[in-house]
Design a protein around this motif. Structure first.
Motif, PDB file in Angstrom:
ATOM      1  N   GLU A 175       0.823  -1.219   0.000  1.00  0.00           N
ATOM      2  CA  GLU A 175       0.000   0.000   0.000  1.00  0.00           C
ATOM      3  C   GLU A 175       0.853   1.265   0.000  1.00  0.00           C
ATOM      4  O   GLU A 175       0.517   2.265  -0.623  1.00  0.00           O
ATOM      5  N   ALA A 176       1.989   1.171   0.730  1.00  0.00           N
ATOM      6  CA  ALA A 176       2.876   2.341   0.806  1.00  0.00           C
ATOM      7  C   ALA A 176       3.628   2.558  -0.504  1.00  0.00           C
ATOM      8  O   ALA A 176       4.275   3.586  -0.682  1.00  0.00           O
ATOM      9  N   GLY A 177       3.586   1.557  -1.373  1.00  0.00           N
ATOM     10  CA  GLY A 177       4.224   1.734  -2.680  1.00  0.00           C
ATOM     11  C   GLY A 177       5.410   0.826  -2.949  1.00  0.00           C
ATOM     12  O   GLY A 177       6.050   0.925  -3.999  1.00  0.00           O
ATOM     13  N   ALA A 178       5.732  -0.070  -2.017  1.00  0.00           N
ATOM     14  CA  ALA A 178       6.870  -0.973  -2.252  1.00  0.00           C
ATOM     15  C   ALA A 178       6.510  -1.983  -3.324  1.00  0.00           C
ATOM     16  O   ALA A 178       5.431  -2.581  -3.260  1.00  0.00           O
ATOM     17  N   ASP A 179       7.381  -2.166  -4.312  1.00  0.00           N
ATOM     18  CA  ASP A 179       7.036  -3.214  -5.281  1.00  0.00           C
ATOM     19  C   ASP A 179       7.757  -4.528  -5.011  1.00  0.00           C
ATOM     20  O   ASP A 179       7.270  -5.586  -5.349  1.00  0.00           O
ATOM     21  N   THR A 180       8.935  -4.435  -4.373  1.00  0.00           N
ATOM     22  CA  THR A 180       9.651  -5.663  -4.029  1.00  0.00           C
ATOM     23  C   THR A 180      10.187  -5.548  -2.604  1.00  0.00           C
ATOM     24  O   THR A 180      10.592  -4.470  -2.178  1.00  0.00           O
ATOM     25  N   VAL A 181      10.192  -6.666  -1.904  1.00  0.00           N
ATOM     26  CA  VAL A 181      10.771  -6.720  -0.568  1.00  0.00           C
ATOM     27  C   VAL A 181      11.906  -7.733  -0.582  1.00  0.00           C
ATOM     28  O   VAL A 181      11.773  -8.816  -1.149  1.00  0.00           O
ATOM     29  N   GLN A 182      13.024  -7.350   0.010  1.00  0.00           N
ATOM     30  CA  GLN A 182      14.141  -8.293   0.172  1.00  0.00           C
ATOM     31  C   GLN A 182      13.876  -9.113   1.416  1.00  0.00           C
ATOM     32  O   GLN A 182      13.811  -8.569   2.519  1.00  0.00           O
ATOM     33  N   ILE A 183      13.716 -10.404   1.240  1.00  0.00           N
ATOM     34  CA  ILE A 183      13.376 -11.209   2.403  1.00  0.00           C
ATOM     35  C   ILE A 183      14.548 -12.143   2.706  1.00  0.00           C
ATOM     36  O   ILE A 183      14.885 -13.016   1.930  1.00  0.00           O
ATOM     37  N   ASP A 184      15.235 -11.854   3.792  1.00  0.00           N
ATOM     38  CA  ASP A 184      16.491 -12.542   4.114  1.00  0.00           C
ATOM     39  C   ASP A 184      16.205 -13.896   4.750  1.00  0.00           C
ATOM     40  O   ASP A 184      15.557 -13.957   5.804  1.00  0.00           O
ATOM     41  N   GLU A 185      16.733 -14.917   4.140  1.00  0.00           N
ATOM     42  CA  GLU A 185      16.610 -16.260   4.732  1.00  0.00           C
ATOM     43  C   GLU A 185      17.992 -16.889   4.862  1.00  0.00           C
ATOM     44  O   GLU A 185      18.303 -17.930   4.276  1.00  0.00           O
ATOM     45  N   PRO A 186      18.844 -16.249   5.668  1.00  0.00           N
ATOM     46  CA  PRO A 186      20.232 -16.719   5.735  1.00  0.00           C
ATOM     47  C   PRO A 186      20.385 -18.116   6.336  1.00  0.00           C
ATOM     48  O   PRO A 186      21.406 -18.751   6.112  1.00  0.00           O
ATOM     49  N   VAL A 187      19.382 -18.600   7.064  1.00  0.00           N
ATOM     50  CA  VAL A 187      19.579 -19.936   7.655  1.00  0.00           C
ATOM     51  C   VAL A 187      19.640 -21.015   6.572  1.00  0.00           C
ATOM     52  O   VAL A 187      20.023 -22.150   6.848  1.00  0.00           O
ATOM     53  N   LEU A 188      19.321 -20.630   5.344  1.00  0.00           N
ATOM     54  CA  LEU A 188      19.448 -21.597   4.249  1.00  0.00           C
ATOM     55  C   LEU A 188      20.892 -22.053   4.013  1.00  0.00           C
ATOM     56  O   LEU A 188      21.132 -22.981   3.254  1.00  0.00           O
ATOM     57  N   VAL A 189      21.862 -21.390   4.649  1.00  0.00           N
ATOM     58  CA  VAL A 189      23.241 -21.871   4.507  1.00  0.00           C
ATOM     59  C   VAL A 189      23.666 -22.764   5.684  1.00  0.00           C
ATOM     60  O   VAL A 189      24.828 -23.126   5.802  1.00  0.00           O
ATOM     61  N   LEU A 190      22.703 -23.111   6.542  1.00  0.00           N
ATOM     62  CA  LEU A 190      23.027 -23.998   7.676  1.00  0.00           C
ATOM     63  C   LEU A 190      22.543 -25.418   7.399  1.00  0.00           C
ATOM     64  O   LEU A 190      21.761 -25.648   6.474  1.00  0.00           O
ATOM     65  N   ASP A 191      22.962 -26.351   8.222  1.00  0.00           N
ATOM     66  CA  ASP A 191      22.387 -27.702   8.171  1.00  0.00           C
ATOM     67  C   ASP A 191      21.019 -27.614   8.829  1.00  0.00           C
ATOM     68  O   ASP A 191      20.923 -27.376  10.026  1.00  0.00           O
ATOM     69  N   LEU A 192      19.976 -27.783   8.055  1.00  0.00           N
ATOM     70  CA  LEU A 192      18.626 -27.583   8.605  1.00  0.00           C
ATOM     71  C   LEU A 192      17.897 -28.899   8.833  1.00  0.00           C
ATOM     72  O   LEU A 192      17.963 -29.800   7.997  1.00  0.00           O
ATOM     73  N   PRO A 193      17.163 -28.998   9.942  1.00  0.00           N
ATOM     74  CA  PRO A 193      16.301 -30.166  10.142  1.00  0.00           C
ATOM     75  C   PRO A 193      15.196 -30.196   9.076  1.00  0.00           C
ATOM     76  O   PRO A 193      14.813 -29.143   8.544  1.00  0.00           O
ATOM     77  N   ALA A 194      14.675 -31.359   8.816  1.00  0.00           N
ATOM     78  CA  ALA A 194      13.685 -31.527   7.740  1.00  0.00           C
ATOM     79  C   ALA A 194      12.474 -30.611   7.905  1.00  0.00           C
ATOM     80  O   ALA A 194      11.981 -30.038   6.929  1.00  0.00           O
ATOM     81  N   GLU A 195      12.013 -30.430   9.160  1.00  0.00           N
ATOM     82  CA  GLU A 195      10.798 -29.622   9.319  1.00  0.00           C
ATOM     83  C   GLU A 195      11.056 -28.140   8.998  1.00  0.00           C
ATOM     84  O   GLU A 195      10.145 -27.424   8.586  1.00  0.00           O
ATOM     85  N   VAL A 196      12.301 -27.727   9.160  1.00  0.00           N
ATOM     86  CA  VAL A 196      12.631 -26.351   8.804  1.00  0.00           C
ATOM     87  C   VAL A 196      12.751 -26.232   7.286  1.00  0.00           C
ATOM     88  O   VAL A 196      12.257 -25.284   6.667  1.00  0.00           O
TER      89      VAL A 196
END
Ligand code: GLN
Ligand code: ZN
Length: 766
Positions: A206-227
């Motif tokens: 609504e404020a006018g943003a067309d794109t948001v940067q959404i940081d998901e840095p945990v994607l570089v870790l060893d993640l459990p299956a549910e994550v």
């Protein structure tokens, strides 16, 4: 046209404006309006800087008064009751969560006494974030409009930004349950959290943003299956007509092991760190759908070296060859938060070396240049490219970077050099005879209170206001006082107190070849604490003894054994900006050889107990289990052993570790005769148990040096008694958690006296 993007910019200000105003606010010397005004000015400055540099995609909401993760906790109302119950203004609740708050009651408000939330390392960087802590009563709701406000603030300046948010999966996974709810797995809160993200995203749109940067840095870790599985749930929910486009960003590592979590997400594009892991390009590309954009993180957000344009352009072109220019963005590898603000204020670095660096402000120009080169051809930036090539080759061929004698010495390192002459049992017998150390030996970790006095005199000396002779006299007097103090208290193994050291790494860097220092190269470590890391620019060697004079003097005025005090190779490297042209291992080996000479010189000077501190050994551990991590452990251990193994059996090698959960196996591998570890706040019985099998001698830190609190003798006695339940008494040393540099003398004397008295009580019993 290939666009340029920046993932985040340092918020501290070129003159540390943020620190100055926040600390002034905390001490009541600045009003909340002044605080907010400085924040606003910093944001404006940073946006304009990026705009003027020609950056196409400029971040907003990368600003924070303390920590960006903590911002999200406030934003989503993740505020444990012990903070919310005071009904403080939001900014004060925020700071209370970040750093604790203790203040007496006034006529209008009750007393406040609450400790800070846990602070932990941000991945493998030296930044620390405030850990989201989810209590039973957590009720997610949109509690602030910060991202929207800051977007609108930039918009009013005519700058269209891409707001940055920490993504929901990373936000939850980086958190932990609160004490009231220990079995809670934060990721199970995802369904409850998503509607709040959706609401926020809708408001941004609504404020006018067309794109948001959404940081998901945990994607570089060893993640459990549910994550791993949570990504699909989260992003299918969040991507909608009502939300801006989402740009999924990862950094600091390899996303390949979690690539299935990214595949098929309805996001507009994916950013990966190709400075760290260039090999992941093919698999990241393969995971994208034909409409998704690839953001190529190619300008290093973690270091201060100029980007090699020729190589970076080649890399981006190889990405373009795979997906087409219309689907590529050129970006910083991560936020630039981890680099100093600008090179412009550095007046003391020799011009030849300064030309090798790019700080955050200079990196803006780099992303822009690379984007232009791949759009309009290299001719369009011919001048910049030529200058860059010249600088890169000057660095490559400089005699500062390449010292043949150092390389030759490293090449000749033998395995024997990294092994003590005899096994621990033999060494121990020799040390007992030589040093006469009693049972339950007491010692400290090295530094004693660094009073204002010391700092003033040190500064005067640096500025040339007092002579070397005067300075040395002053230091000797400080050492003599500290030695006398320790004798009075009755400590067994003494230290000289480190009065000549400003910082445990900088001090050594200044005495070694191969380092340079900035005057203003501050980087945020946490909250208002910033560090100014030395820079390793060339092959490291030791022109002469670094600590022998002080330690020798200290030993000469006491009959008790004096402990020499050095900073280990890994810590020197981790707390500096390392070189990017040779491996960390090679740099650690060079440092180790320099320290080895120092250790041997100390021994020759009659200092027979030598401590080599390695508090940073844990933080260098690669984020993922596997070959890279094993390799790190190997060279980290070898470099410590190389530094310390050149001595006689009768010389006792100590080491020290703090502020991380250690793996006893890594510590064991160092084969130090005695280690001291921070321990007083570890209440997990498993942790004691784990160290109970430590084969050499060990001192488990008995009091917290961050607090002025004085533990009573009985407290020490019962703590030692607890440890002795699992720990053999003949192996146990008695010491504080860490150095006493930040403490005052009153509590130092009282705490150490109680500690020594407790040790004596046990000594009498056995
Ligand atoms: N010897 C150092 C000191 O006492 C150790 C500091 C540390 O471990 N961080 O200050
Ligand atoms: Zn320590």
């Amino acid at each position: 046209m290939v666009q340029s993007a920046v993932l985040g910019f340092p918020r501290i200000g070129a003159q540390r404006e943020l620190k100055k105003v926040t600390e002034a606010y905390w001490s009541g010397k600045a009003t909340v309006d002044e605080l907010f005004q400085v924040g606003k000015e910093l944001r404006e400055k940073n946006w304009k800087l990026q705009k003027e540099a020609g950056v196409d995609i400029i971040p907003s909401n990368d600003f924070s008064f303390y920590d960006q993760v903590l911002d999200h906790s406030l934003l989503f109302n993740v505020i444990p009751e012990r903070y919310s119950k005071y009904n403080l203004p939001a900014i004060d609740t925020f700071f209370a969560m970040g750093r604790g708050l203790q203040r007496p009651a006034t006529e209008t408000s009750p007393a406040v006494d609450v400790t800070a939330l846990e602070m932990v390392k941000w991945f493998d960087s030296n930044y620390h974030y405030v850990r989201p802590t989810f209590s039973k009563t957590v009720e997610f709701k949109l509690n602030s409009t910060k991202p929207i406000d800051e977007f609108l603030e930039a918009k009013a300046l005519g700058i269209h930004t891409r707001p940055v948010l920490v993504g929901p999966v990373s936000y939850l996974y980086l958190g932990k349950p609160d004490k009231d709810n220990l079995e809670l797995e934060p990721i199970t809160l995802l369904d409850k959290l998503l509607p709040v993200y959706a609401e926020l995203l809708a408001k941004l749109k609504e404020a006018g943003a067309d794109t948001v940067q959404i940081d998901e840095p945990v994607l570089v870790l060893d993640l459990p299956a549910e994550v791993q599985a949570a990504y699909k749930t989260a992003y299918e929910y969040l991507v909608s007509e009502a939300a801006p486009k989402l740009f999924l960003t990862t950094y600091f590592g390899d996303v390949r092991p979690n690539i299935d979590s990214i595949k098929g997400l309805p996001v507009a594009g994916v950013h990966a760190d190709f400075v760290r892991v260039p090999e992941q390009l093919d698999e990241v590309v393969a995971a994208l759908s034909p409409s998704q954009i690839l953001s190529v993180g190619i300008v290093n957000g973690r270091n201060i070296w100029k980007t090699n344009f020729a190589k970076a352009i080649d890399f981006v072109n190889s990405a373009i060859a795979k997906v087409g220019a219309e689907r590529v963005i050129v970006a910083t590898s991560s936020s630039l938060l981890h680099t100093p603000v600008t090179l412009a204020s550095e007046k003391k670095i020799p011009a030849e070396i300064k030309d090798w660096f790019a700080f955050a402000t200079q990196k803006l120009g780099e992303v822009v240049t690379i984007a232009k080169a791949v759009t309009d051809g290299t001719e369009s930036v011919a001048e910049a490219l030529a200058a860059n090539a010249k600088s890169i080759s000057a660095r490559e061929t400089s005699s500062i970077t390449n010292d043949a004698a150092v390389r030759d010495r490293v090449a000749k390192i033998t395995e024997d050099q990294a092994r003590r002459k005899s096994p621990f049992a033999v060494r121990l017998a020799a040390q007992k005879k030589a040093l006469g150390i009693p049972l339950f030996p007491t010692t400290t970790i090295g530094s004693f209170p660094q009073t204002k006095d010391i700092r003033i005199v040190r500064n005067k000396f640096t500025k040339g206001e007092i002579s070397e002779e005067e300075y040395e006299k002053f230091i000797e007097k400080e050492i003599a006082d500290v030695v006398k103090f320790q004798e009075e208290v009755g400590l067994d193994v003494l230290v000289h107190g480190e009065p000549e050291r400003n910082d445990m790494v900088q001090y050594f860097g200044e005495k070694l070849n191969g380092f340079v220092f900035t005057t203003n190269g501050w980087v945020q470590s946490y909250g208002s604490r910033y560090v100014r890391p030395p820079i390793v620019v060339g092959d490291v060697s030791r022109p002469g003894p670094m600590t022998v004079k002080e330690s020798k003097y200290a030993q000469s005025i006491t009959q008790k054994p004096m402990k020499g005090m050095l900073t280990g190779p890994v810590t020197c490297l981790r707390w500096s900006f390392p070189r990017d042209d040779i491996s960390a291992k090679l740099q650690a080996q060079q440092l180790a050889l320099a320290l080895r000479d120092e250790v041997q010189d100390l021994e020759a000077a009659g200092v027979y107990v030598i401590q080599v501190d390695e508090p940073a050994i844990r933080e260098g551990l690669p984020l993922r289990a596997g070959a890279e991590r094993d390799d790190y452990v190997n060279w980290a251990v070898e470099s410590f052993r190389l530094a310390t193994s050149g001595v006689e059996d009768s010389t006792q090698i100590h080491s020290h570790f703090c502020y991380s959960d250690l793996d006893p196996n890594h510590i064991k591998a160092l084969d130090a005769d005695v280690v001291s570890i921070e321990f007083s706040k570890k209440d997990d019985p498993k942790y004691i148990q784990e160290f109970s099998e430590y084969p050499n001698h060990i001192g488990l830190g008995l009091f917290d040096i961050h607090s002025p609190r004085v533990p009573a003798k009985d407290e020490f006695v019962s703590r030692i008694a607890d440890i002795l339940k699992v720990y053999p008494q003949e192996n146990l040393w008695v010491n504080p958690d860490c150095g006493l540099k930040t403490r005052g003398w009153t509590e130092t004397r009282a705490s150490l006296q109680n500690m020594v008295d407790a040790a004596k009580e046990f000594r009498a019993k056995y």
